[in-house]
Design an enzyme around this catalytic site. Sequence first.
Site, PDB file in Angstrom:
ATOM      1  N   HIS A 288      78.684  23.085  42.616  1.00  0.00           N
ATOM      2  CA  HIS A 288      77.730  24.179  42.764  1.00  0.00           C
ATOM      3  C   HIS A 288      76.359  23.645  43.186  1.00  0.00           C
ATOM      4  O   HIS A 288      76.100  22.449  43.117  1.00  0.00           O
ATOM      5  CB  HIS A 288      77.581  24.968  41.460  1.00  0.00           C
ATOM      6  CG  HIS A 288      78.710  25.912  41.195  1.00  0.00           C
ATOM      7  ND1 HIS A 288      79.853  25.524  40.536  1.00  0.00           N
ATOM      8  CD2 HIS A 288      78.880  27.220  41.515  1.00  0.00           C
ATOM      9  CE1 HIS A 288      80.677  26.557  40.447  1.00  0.00           C
ATOM     10  NE2 HIS A 288      80.112  27.598  41.036  1.00  0.00           N
TER      11      HIS A 288
ATOM     12  N   LYS B  63      72.053  25.577  39.513  1.00  0.00           N
ATOM     13  CA  LYS B  63      72.922  26.174  38.491  1.00  0.00           C
ATOM     14  C   LYS B  63      72.664  25.514  37.137  1.00  0.00           C
ATOM     15  O   LYS B  63      72.641  24.288  37.023  1.00  0.00           O
ATOM     16  CB  LYS B  63      74.391  26.031  38.881  1.00  0.00           C
ATOM     17  CG  LYS B  63      75.346  26.759  37.924  1.00  0.00           C
ATOM     18  CD  LYS B  63      76.752  26.831  38.496  1.00  0.00           C
ATOM     19  CE  LYS B  63      77.710  27.496  37.529  1.00  0.00           C
ATOM     20  NZ  LYS B  63      77.331  28.894  37.217  1.00  0.00           N
TER      21      LYS B  63
END
EC number: 1.17.1.8
Length: 255
Positions: A144, A148
Site C-alpha cells: 500500500h 496508510k
Amino acid sequence: MVKVGVFGANGRVGKLLIDDLKLSENISLSSVYVRNSLDFSIDPSVLVSTDMKSFLNACDIVIDFSLPEACEDLLEAAIKTPKPLVIGTTGLNAHQLNLLKQASENMPILYATNMSLGVALLNKLVHQASAALKGFDIEIVEMHHKHKKDAPSGTALTLAHSAASGRGLDLNKVRVSGRDGNIGERNSDEIAVMALRGGDIVGRHTVGFYNDGEFIELNHTATSRNTFSKGAIRAASWLAKKEAGLYSISDCLEI
C-alpha cells in the site's frame, strides 16, 4: 431515492464517494459529517454538519470510511439513532469490533475491509485453494501507499482468515507477521502476512501457495480508489432493504 450520509468525507475515499454519488441512480448524497470543516466545496443542498445526531437524522443510510476512533463514535451514536451502516474503515480493535456486532442487533450493518468485487471473489478462491492444497505453505504479501496507517491491511487479514478457515485453523494461533534472525524452519501450519509500504500504491494483495516443485499465486491489484467507493455505493443500495444484522460484502454480491 435512498439518502446517503458520508462519514469521513475529507478522506481519500470519502471525496470519491461524494463525486460518485452524483452519478448514481436511486441513491443520493444528503449529508456529510465533519469534525471541523469540509476541505472542499459541495452542493449547498447537502447538509454539512459537526453534530452527529443532525447528520444521522438527515440520511437513510451511512457510508463510513474514516479512522477506527471516529468509527467507534459513529457506532455509539447509531446505537441511539439507528441507521443502516456500510463500514469500510479498517484497523478496528477488538472493542470496536464488539461494538459493531452489538450495534448490528438493532440495525443492518455491512462491514468489509475491502469493498471491491475482485477481492470478494479472491477471498472465496483463497478459501477453496487452502482447503484443496493441503501441504502447501501459505504466504500473504500486501502493498500500500506510504500514508496508510494500519498494518497489515484489513484486506490481508481477511484473506488470512479465509486461508485459515479453509484448513480449519485458528488464525490467531498460526499467523506470523514477520521473520528476523535465526528463527528455525517454517512451521507447516504458519500463515505469514507481510506488509510493504511505499509511494502511491492503491493496494495489491498476493496470496501464495508454495510446495516443493510448484507454487500458485493469487493476486488482486487495485488501480483506483473508485473501486472502493463504487463498491460501497452498491453495498448501500443493497443494505437499505435489509433487516438488522451483520452482513459481509460477499452477502451483498451473493458470492
